[in-house]
Write a protein that holds these residues in place. Structure first.
Motif, PDB file in Angstrom:
ATOM      1  N   SER A  14     -12.653  38.981  66.789  1.00 20.00           N
ATOM      2  CA  SER A  14     -13.598  38.295  67.668  1.00 20.00           C
ATOM      3  C   SER A  14     -15.029  38.494  67.192  1.00 20.00           C
ATOM      4  CB  SER A  14     -13.469  38.825  69.095  1.00 20.00           C
ATOM      5  OG  SER A  14     -12.204  38.518  69.628  1.00 20.00           O
ATOM      6  N   GLY A  15     -15.874  37.481  67.454  1.00 18.70           N
ATOM      7  CA  GLY A  15     -17.292  37.567  67.159  1.00 18.70           C
ATOM      8  C   GLY A  15     -17.617  37.403  65.687  1.00 18.70           C
ATOM      9  N   ALA A  32     -13.822  43.775  68.869  1.00 15.71           N
ATOM     10  CA  ALA A  32     -14.939  43.262  69.648  1.00 15.71           C
ATOM     11  C   ALA A  32     -14.466  42.739  70.997  1.00 15.71           C
ATOM     12  CB  ALA A  32     -15.655  42.166  68.873  1.00 15.71           C
ATOM     13  N   ASP A  33     -15.207  43.086  72.054  1.00 14.34           N
ATOM     14  CA  ASP A  33     -14.869  42.645  73.417  1.00 14.34           C
ATOM     15  C   ASP A  33     -13.450  43.050  73.813  1.00 14.34           C
ATOM     16  OD1 ASP A  33     -17.381  41.386  73.555  1.00 14.34           O
ATOM     17  OD2 ASP A  33     -16.575  39.560  72.658  1.00 14.34           O
ATOM     18  N   ASP A  39     -15.481  31.414  67.949  1.00 14.96           N
ATOM     19  CA  ASP A  39     -16.288  32.638  67.909  1.00 14.96           C
ATOM     20  C   ASP A  39     -15.466  33.780  67.311  1.00 14.96           C
ATOM     21  OD1 ASP A  39     -18.435  34.386  68.260  1.00 14.96           O
ATOM     22  OD2 ASP A  39     -17.839  34.888  70.325  1.00 14.96           O
TER      23      ASP A  39
END
Length: 464
Positions: free
Chosen positions: A203-204, A215-216, A92
């Motif tokens: 991320s993502g 992200a996150d 991911d």
């Protein structure tokens, strides 16, 4: 009526051809008479407006040519001398990379590789765009890349994958951002270790993001390695030519300035682009002619990295210094050094395979390396007996008559007062790899007409 007109036009055309051919087999007086007859028939055809039926204009077929490359390597384990600079597994996450192409075109395709993978890999989405600052891209330049008409692609173990064409007109020496989203657990088995260009892992799915974000809360990881992306091809209006350069870290650009496109093949690309010729860099740091190491041996990857690249008409070979110097170092403590006969046999085989595919081969002499890699675990890379073998190899390259032409990089880079060393102004400081100015001097030493003589006479520098 249209059918009859087409039949009539074809018959007239065949009569003209037959008449002209007959001219070659008659006496001069008869020939003049025949030509008059043929001219009269041709005038009749032109007068009746049948020319479109006889010789309709045919648009040149679009042609694809390799314009950028990062030769795939197997990712090594943690016990190797150098870190991989990539995570062992991605999940991911989006990988964003920037590449400077050599020759431009109206459309492009990207090439992804799973050459050393043991399982299929899934690409959830891919995009190309014009790069901005850092990992950002220019608004309005984003294009989605598809594979067989689909956003999602699967790359089989050991295979490569070519994308669908993407309409994205690019000039020569343009930079392109490629973003790949990997939705599933993806072991990284195939990469190019030393890309000399900063890339990012986030991320993502940020493949379509204009600016990368944390992200996150996860950090943005930068890397100079190149996971999965191995090539870019462009479509040209007519068949274009490419020059491939197969070599080791000197060609790969180990000490070239980061993000500056200052490897010697980069400078060569700038010289050849105005002539409509692409340059693809098939260098791998640590590469050898006869043995595997940080990549498979040159003969094992010749088809994939050179002969199989669309448009390649010539290859410059600059490899062999690691064959001479790795044995006995921390890279290969117990390895046996190859003999001159073994090395020359390897070069001969490479030339034979290239010639069998109609590819011209230029041999480049091995550059000076006395005092190489001081203060490192490889400070025994240079030894006097290794220097003797280098000189023997260079003498064979210059005078063996096997290569179609020779580029004497040894002469270009060596210190005139100390021929076993790189001249100070060309030395990166490690006494093995040239710096940016050394890379520029190497590119300027390539005789462009010797690379592709059929393209005509170029302004050129030394080539012996």
């Amino acid at each position: 009526m249209l059918f009859l007109r087409a039949v009539y036009s074809n018959l007239v055309f065949e009569f003209i051809i037959a008449t002209l051919i007959a001219n070659e087999f008659t006496e001069m007086s008869q020939s003049m008479k025949s030509r008059s007859s043929a001219s009269a028939v041709l005038a009749l055809v032109l007068a009746t407006g049948s020319t479109m039926d006889i010789a309709p204009a045919v648009a040149a077929s679009p042609a694809w040519v390799a314009t950028w490359q990062a030769s795939p390597q197997p990712v090594w384990g943690t016990d190797f001398l150098f870190p991989t600079n990539v995570p062992p597994v991605l999940h991911d996450q989006t990988v964003r990379q920037v590449a400077r192409i050599s020759l431009g075109g109206q459309r492009l395709r990207i090439v992804l590789s799973n050459a050393y993978g043991q399982q299929p890999l899934t690409v959830g989405k891919a995009t190309v765009a014009q790069p901005g600052q850092g990992g950002d891209v220019v608004a309005g330049s984003m294009r989605t890349v598809t594979f067989g008409g689909r956003d999602v692609a699967h790359i089989l173990p050991g295979a490569s994958l070519v994308s669908d064409p993407v309409v994205m007109p690019l000039p020569a020496l343009a930079r392109v951002t490629v973003s790949l989203y990997l939705p599933n657990t993806t072991p990284l088995s195939t990469f190019h270790w030393d890309g000399r260009e900063t890339g990012w892992i986030v991320s993502g799915d940020q493949s379509s993001a204009l600016a990368l974000t944390k992200a996150d809360g996860a950090a943005i990881q930068d890397t100079t390695a190149r996971p999965l992306l191995t090539g870019i091809q462009v479509e040209t209006g007519q068949p274009a030519h490419a020059v491939a350069v197969i070599g080791d870290s000197i060609t790969d650009g180990a000490t070239a300035s980061l993000d500056k496109n200052s490897r010697w093949p980069d400078f060569l690309a700038a010289r050849l682009a105005p002539h409509g010729v692409a340059v693809v860099n098939a260098g791998i740091s640590g590469a050898r002619l006869l043995s595997d190491g940080m990549g498979v041996n040159a003969l094992a990857r010749l088809d994939r990295d050179v002969l199989g690249q669309p448009g390649v008409r010539s290859v410059i070979v600059m490899v062999g210094i690691n064959d001479i110097s790795w044995p006995g170092t921390a890279f290969a403590r117990d390895a046996r050094r190859p003999t001159l006969e073994e090395l020359t046999a390897g070069y001969r085989q490479l030339v034979e395979q290239a010639h069998s595919r109609g590819v011209r081969v230029l041999g480049a002499t091995l550059t000076p390396f006395e005092g190489a890699l001081p203060g490192t675990p490889l400070d025994n890379y240079y030894q006097p007996d290794k220097e003797i073998l280098r000189q023997q190899v260079n003498d064979w390259i210059r005078h063996g008559g096997v290569f179609d032409a020779v580029i004497d990089f040894d002469e270009v880079l060596r210190d005139p007062s100390h021929a076993r060393r790189i001249a100070e102004r060309y030395d990166s400081g490690d006494h093995l790899h040239p710096g940016d100015e050394g890379n520029r001097a190497m590119a300027e030493a390539v005789d462009l007409e010797s690379v592709l003589p059929e393209l005509g006479t170029f302004n050129s520098s030394r080539c012996r």
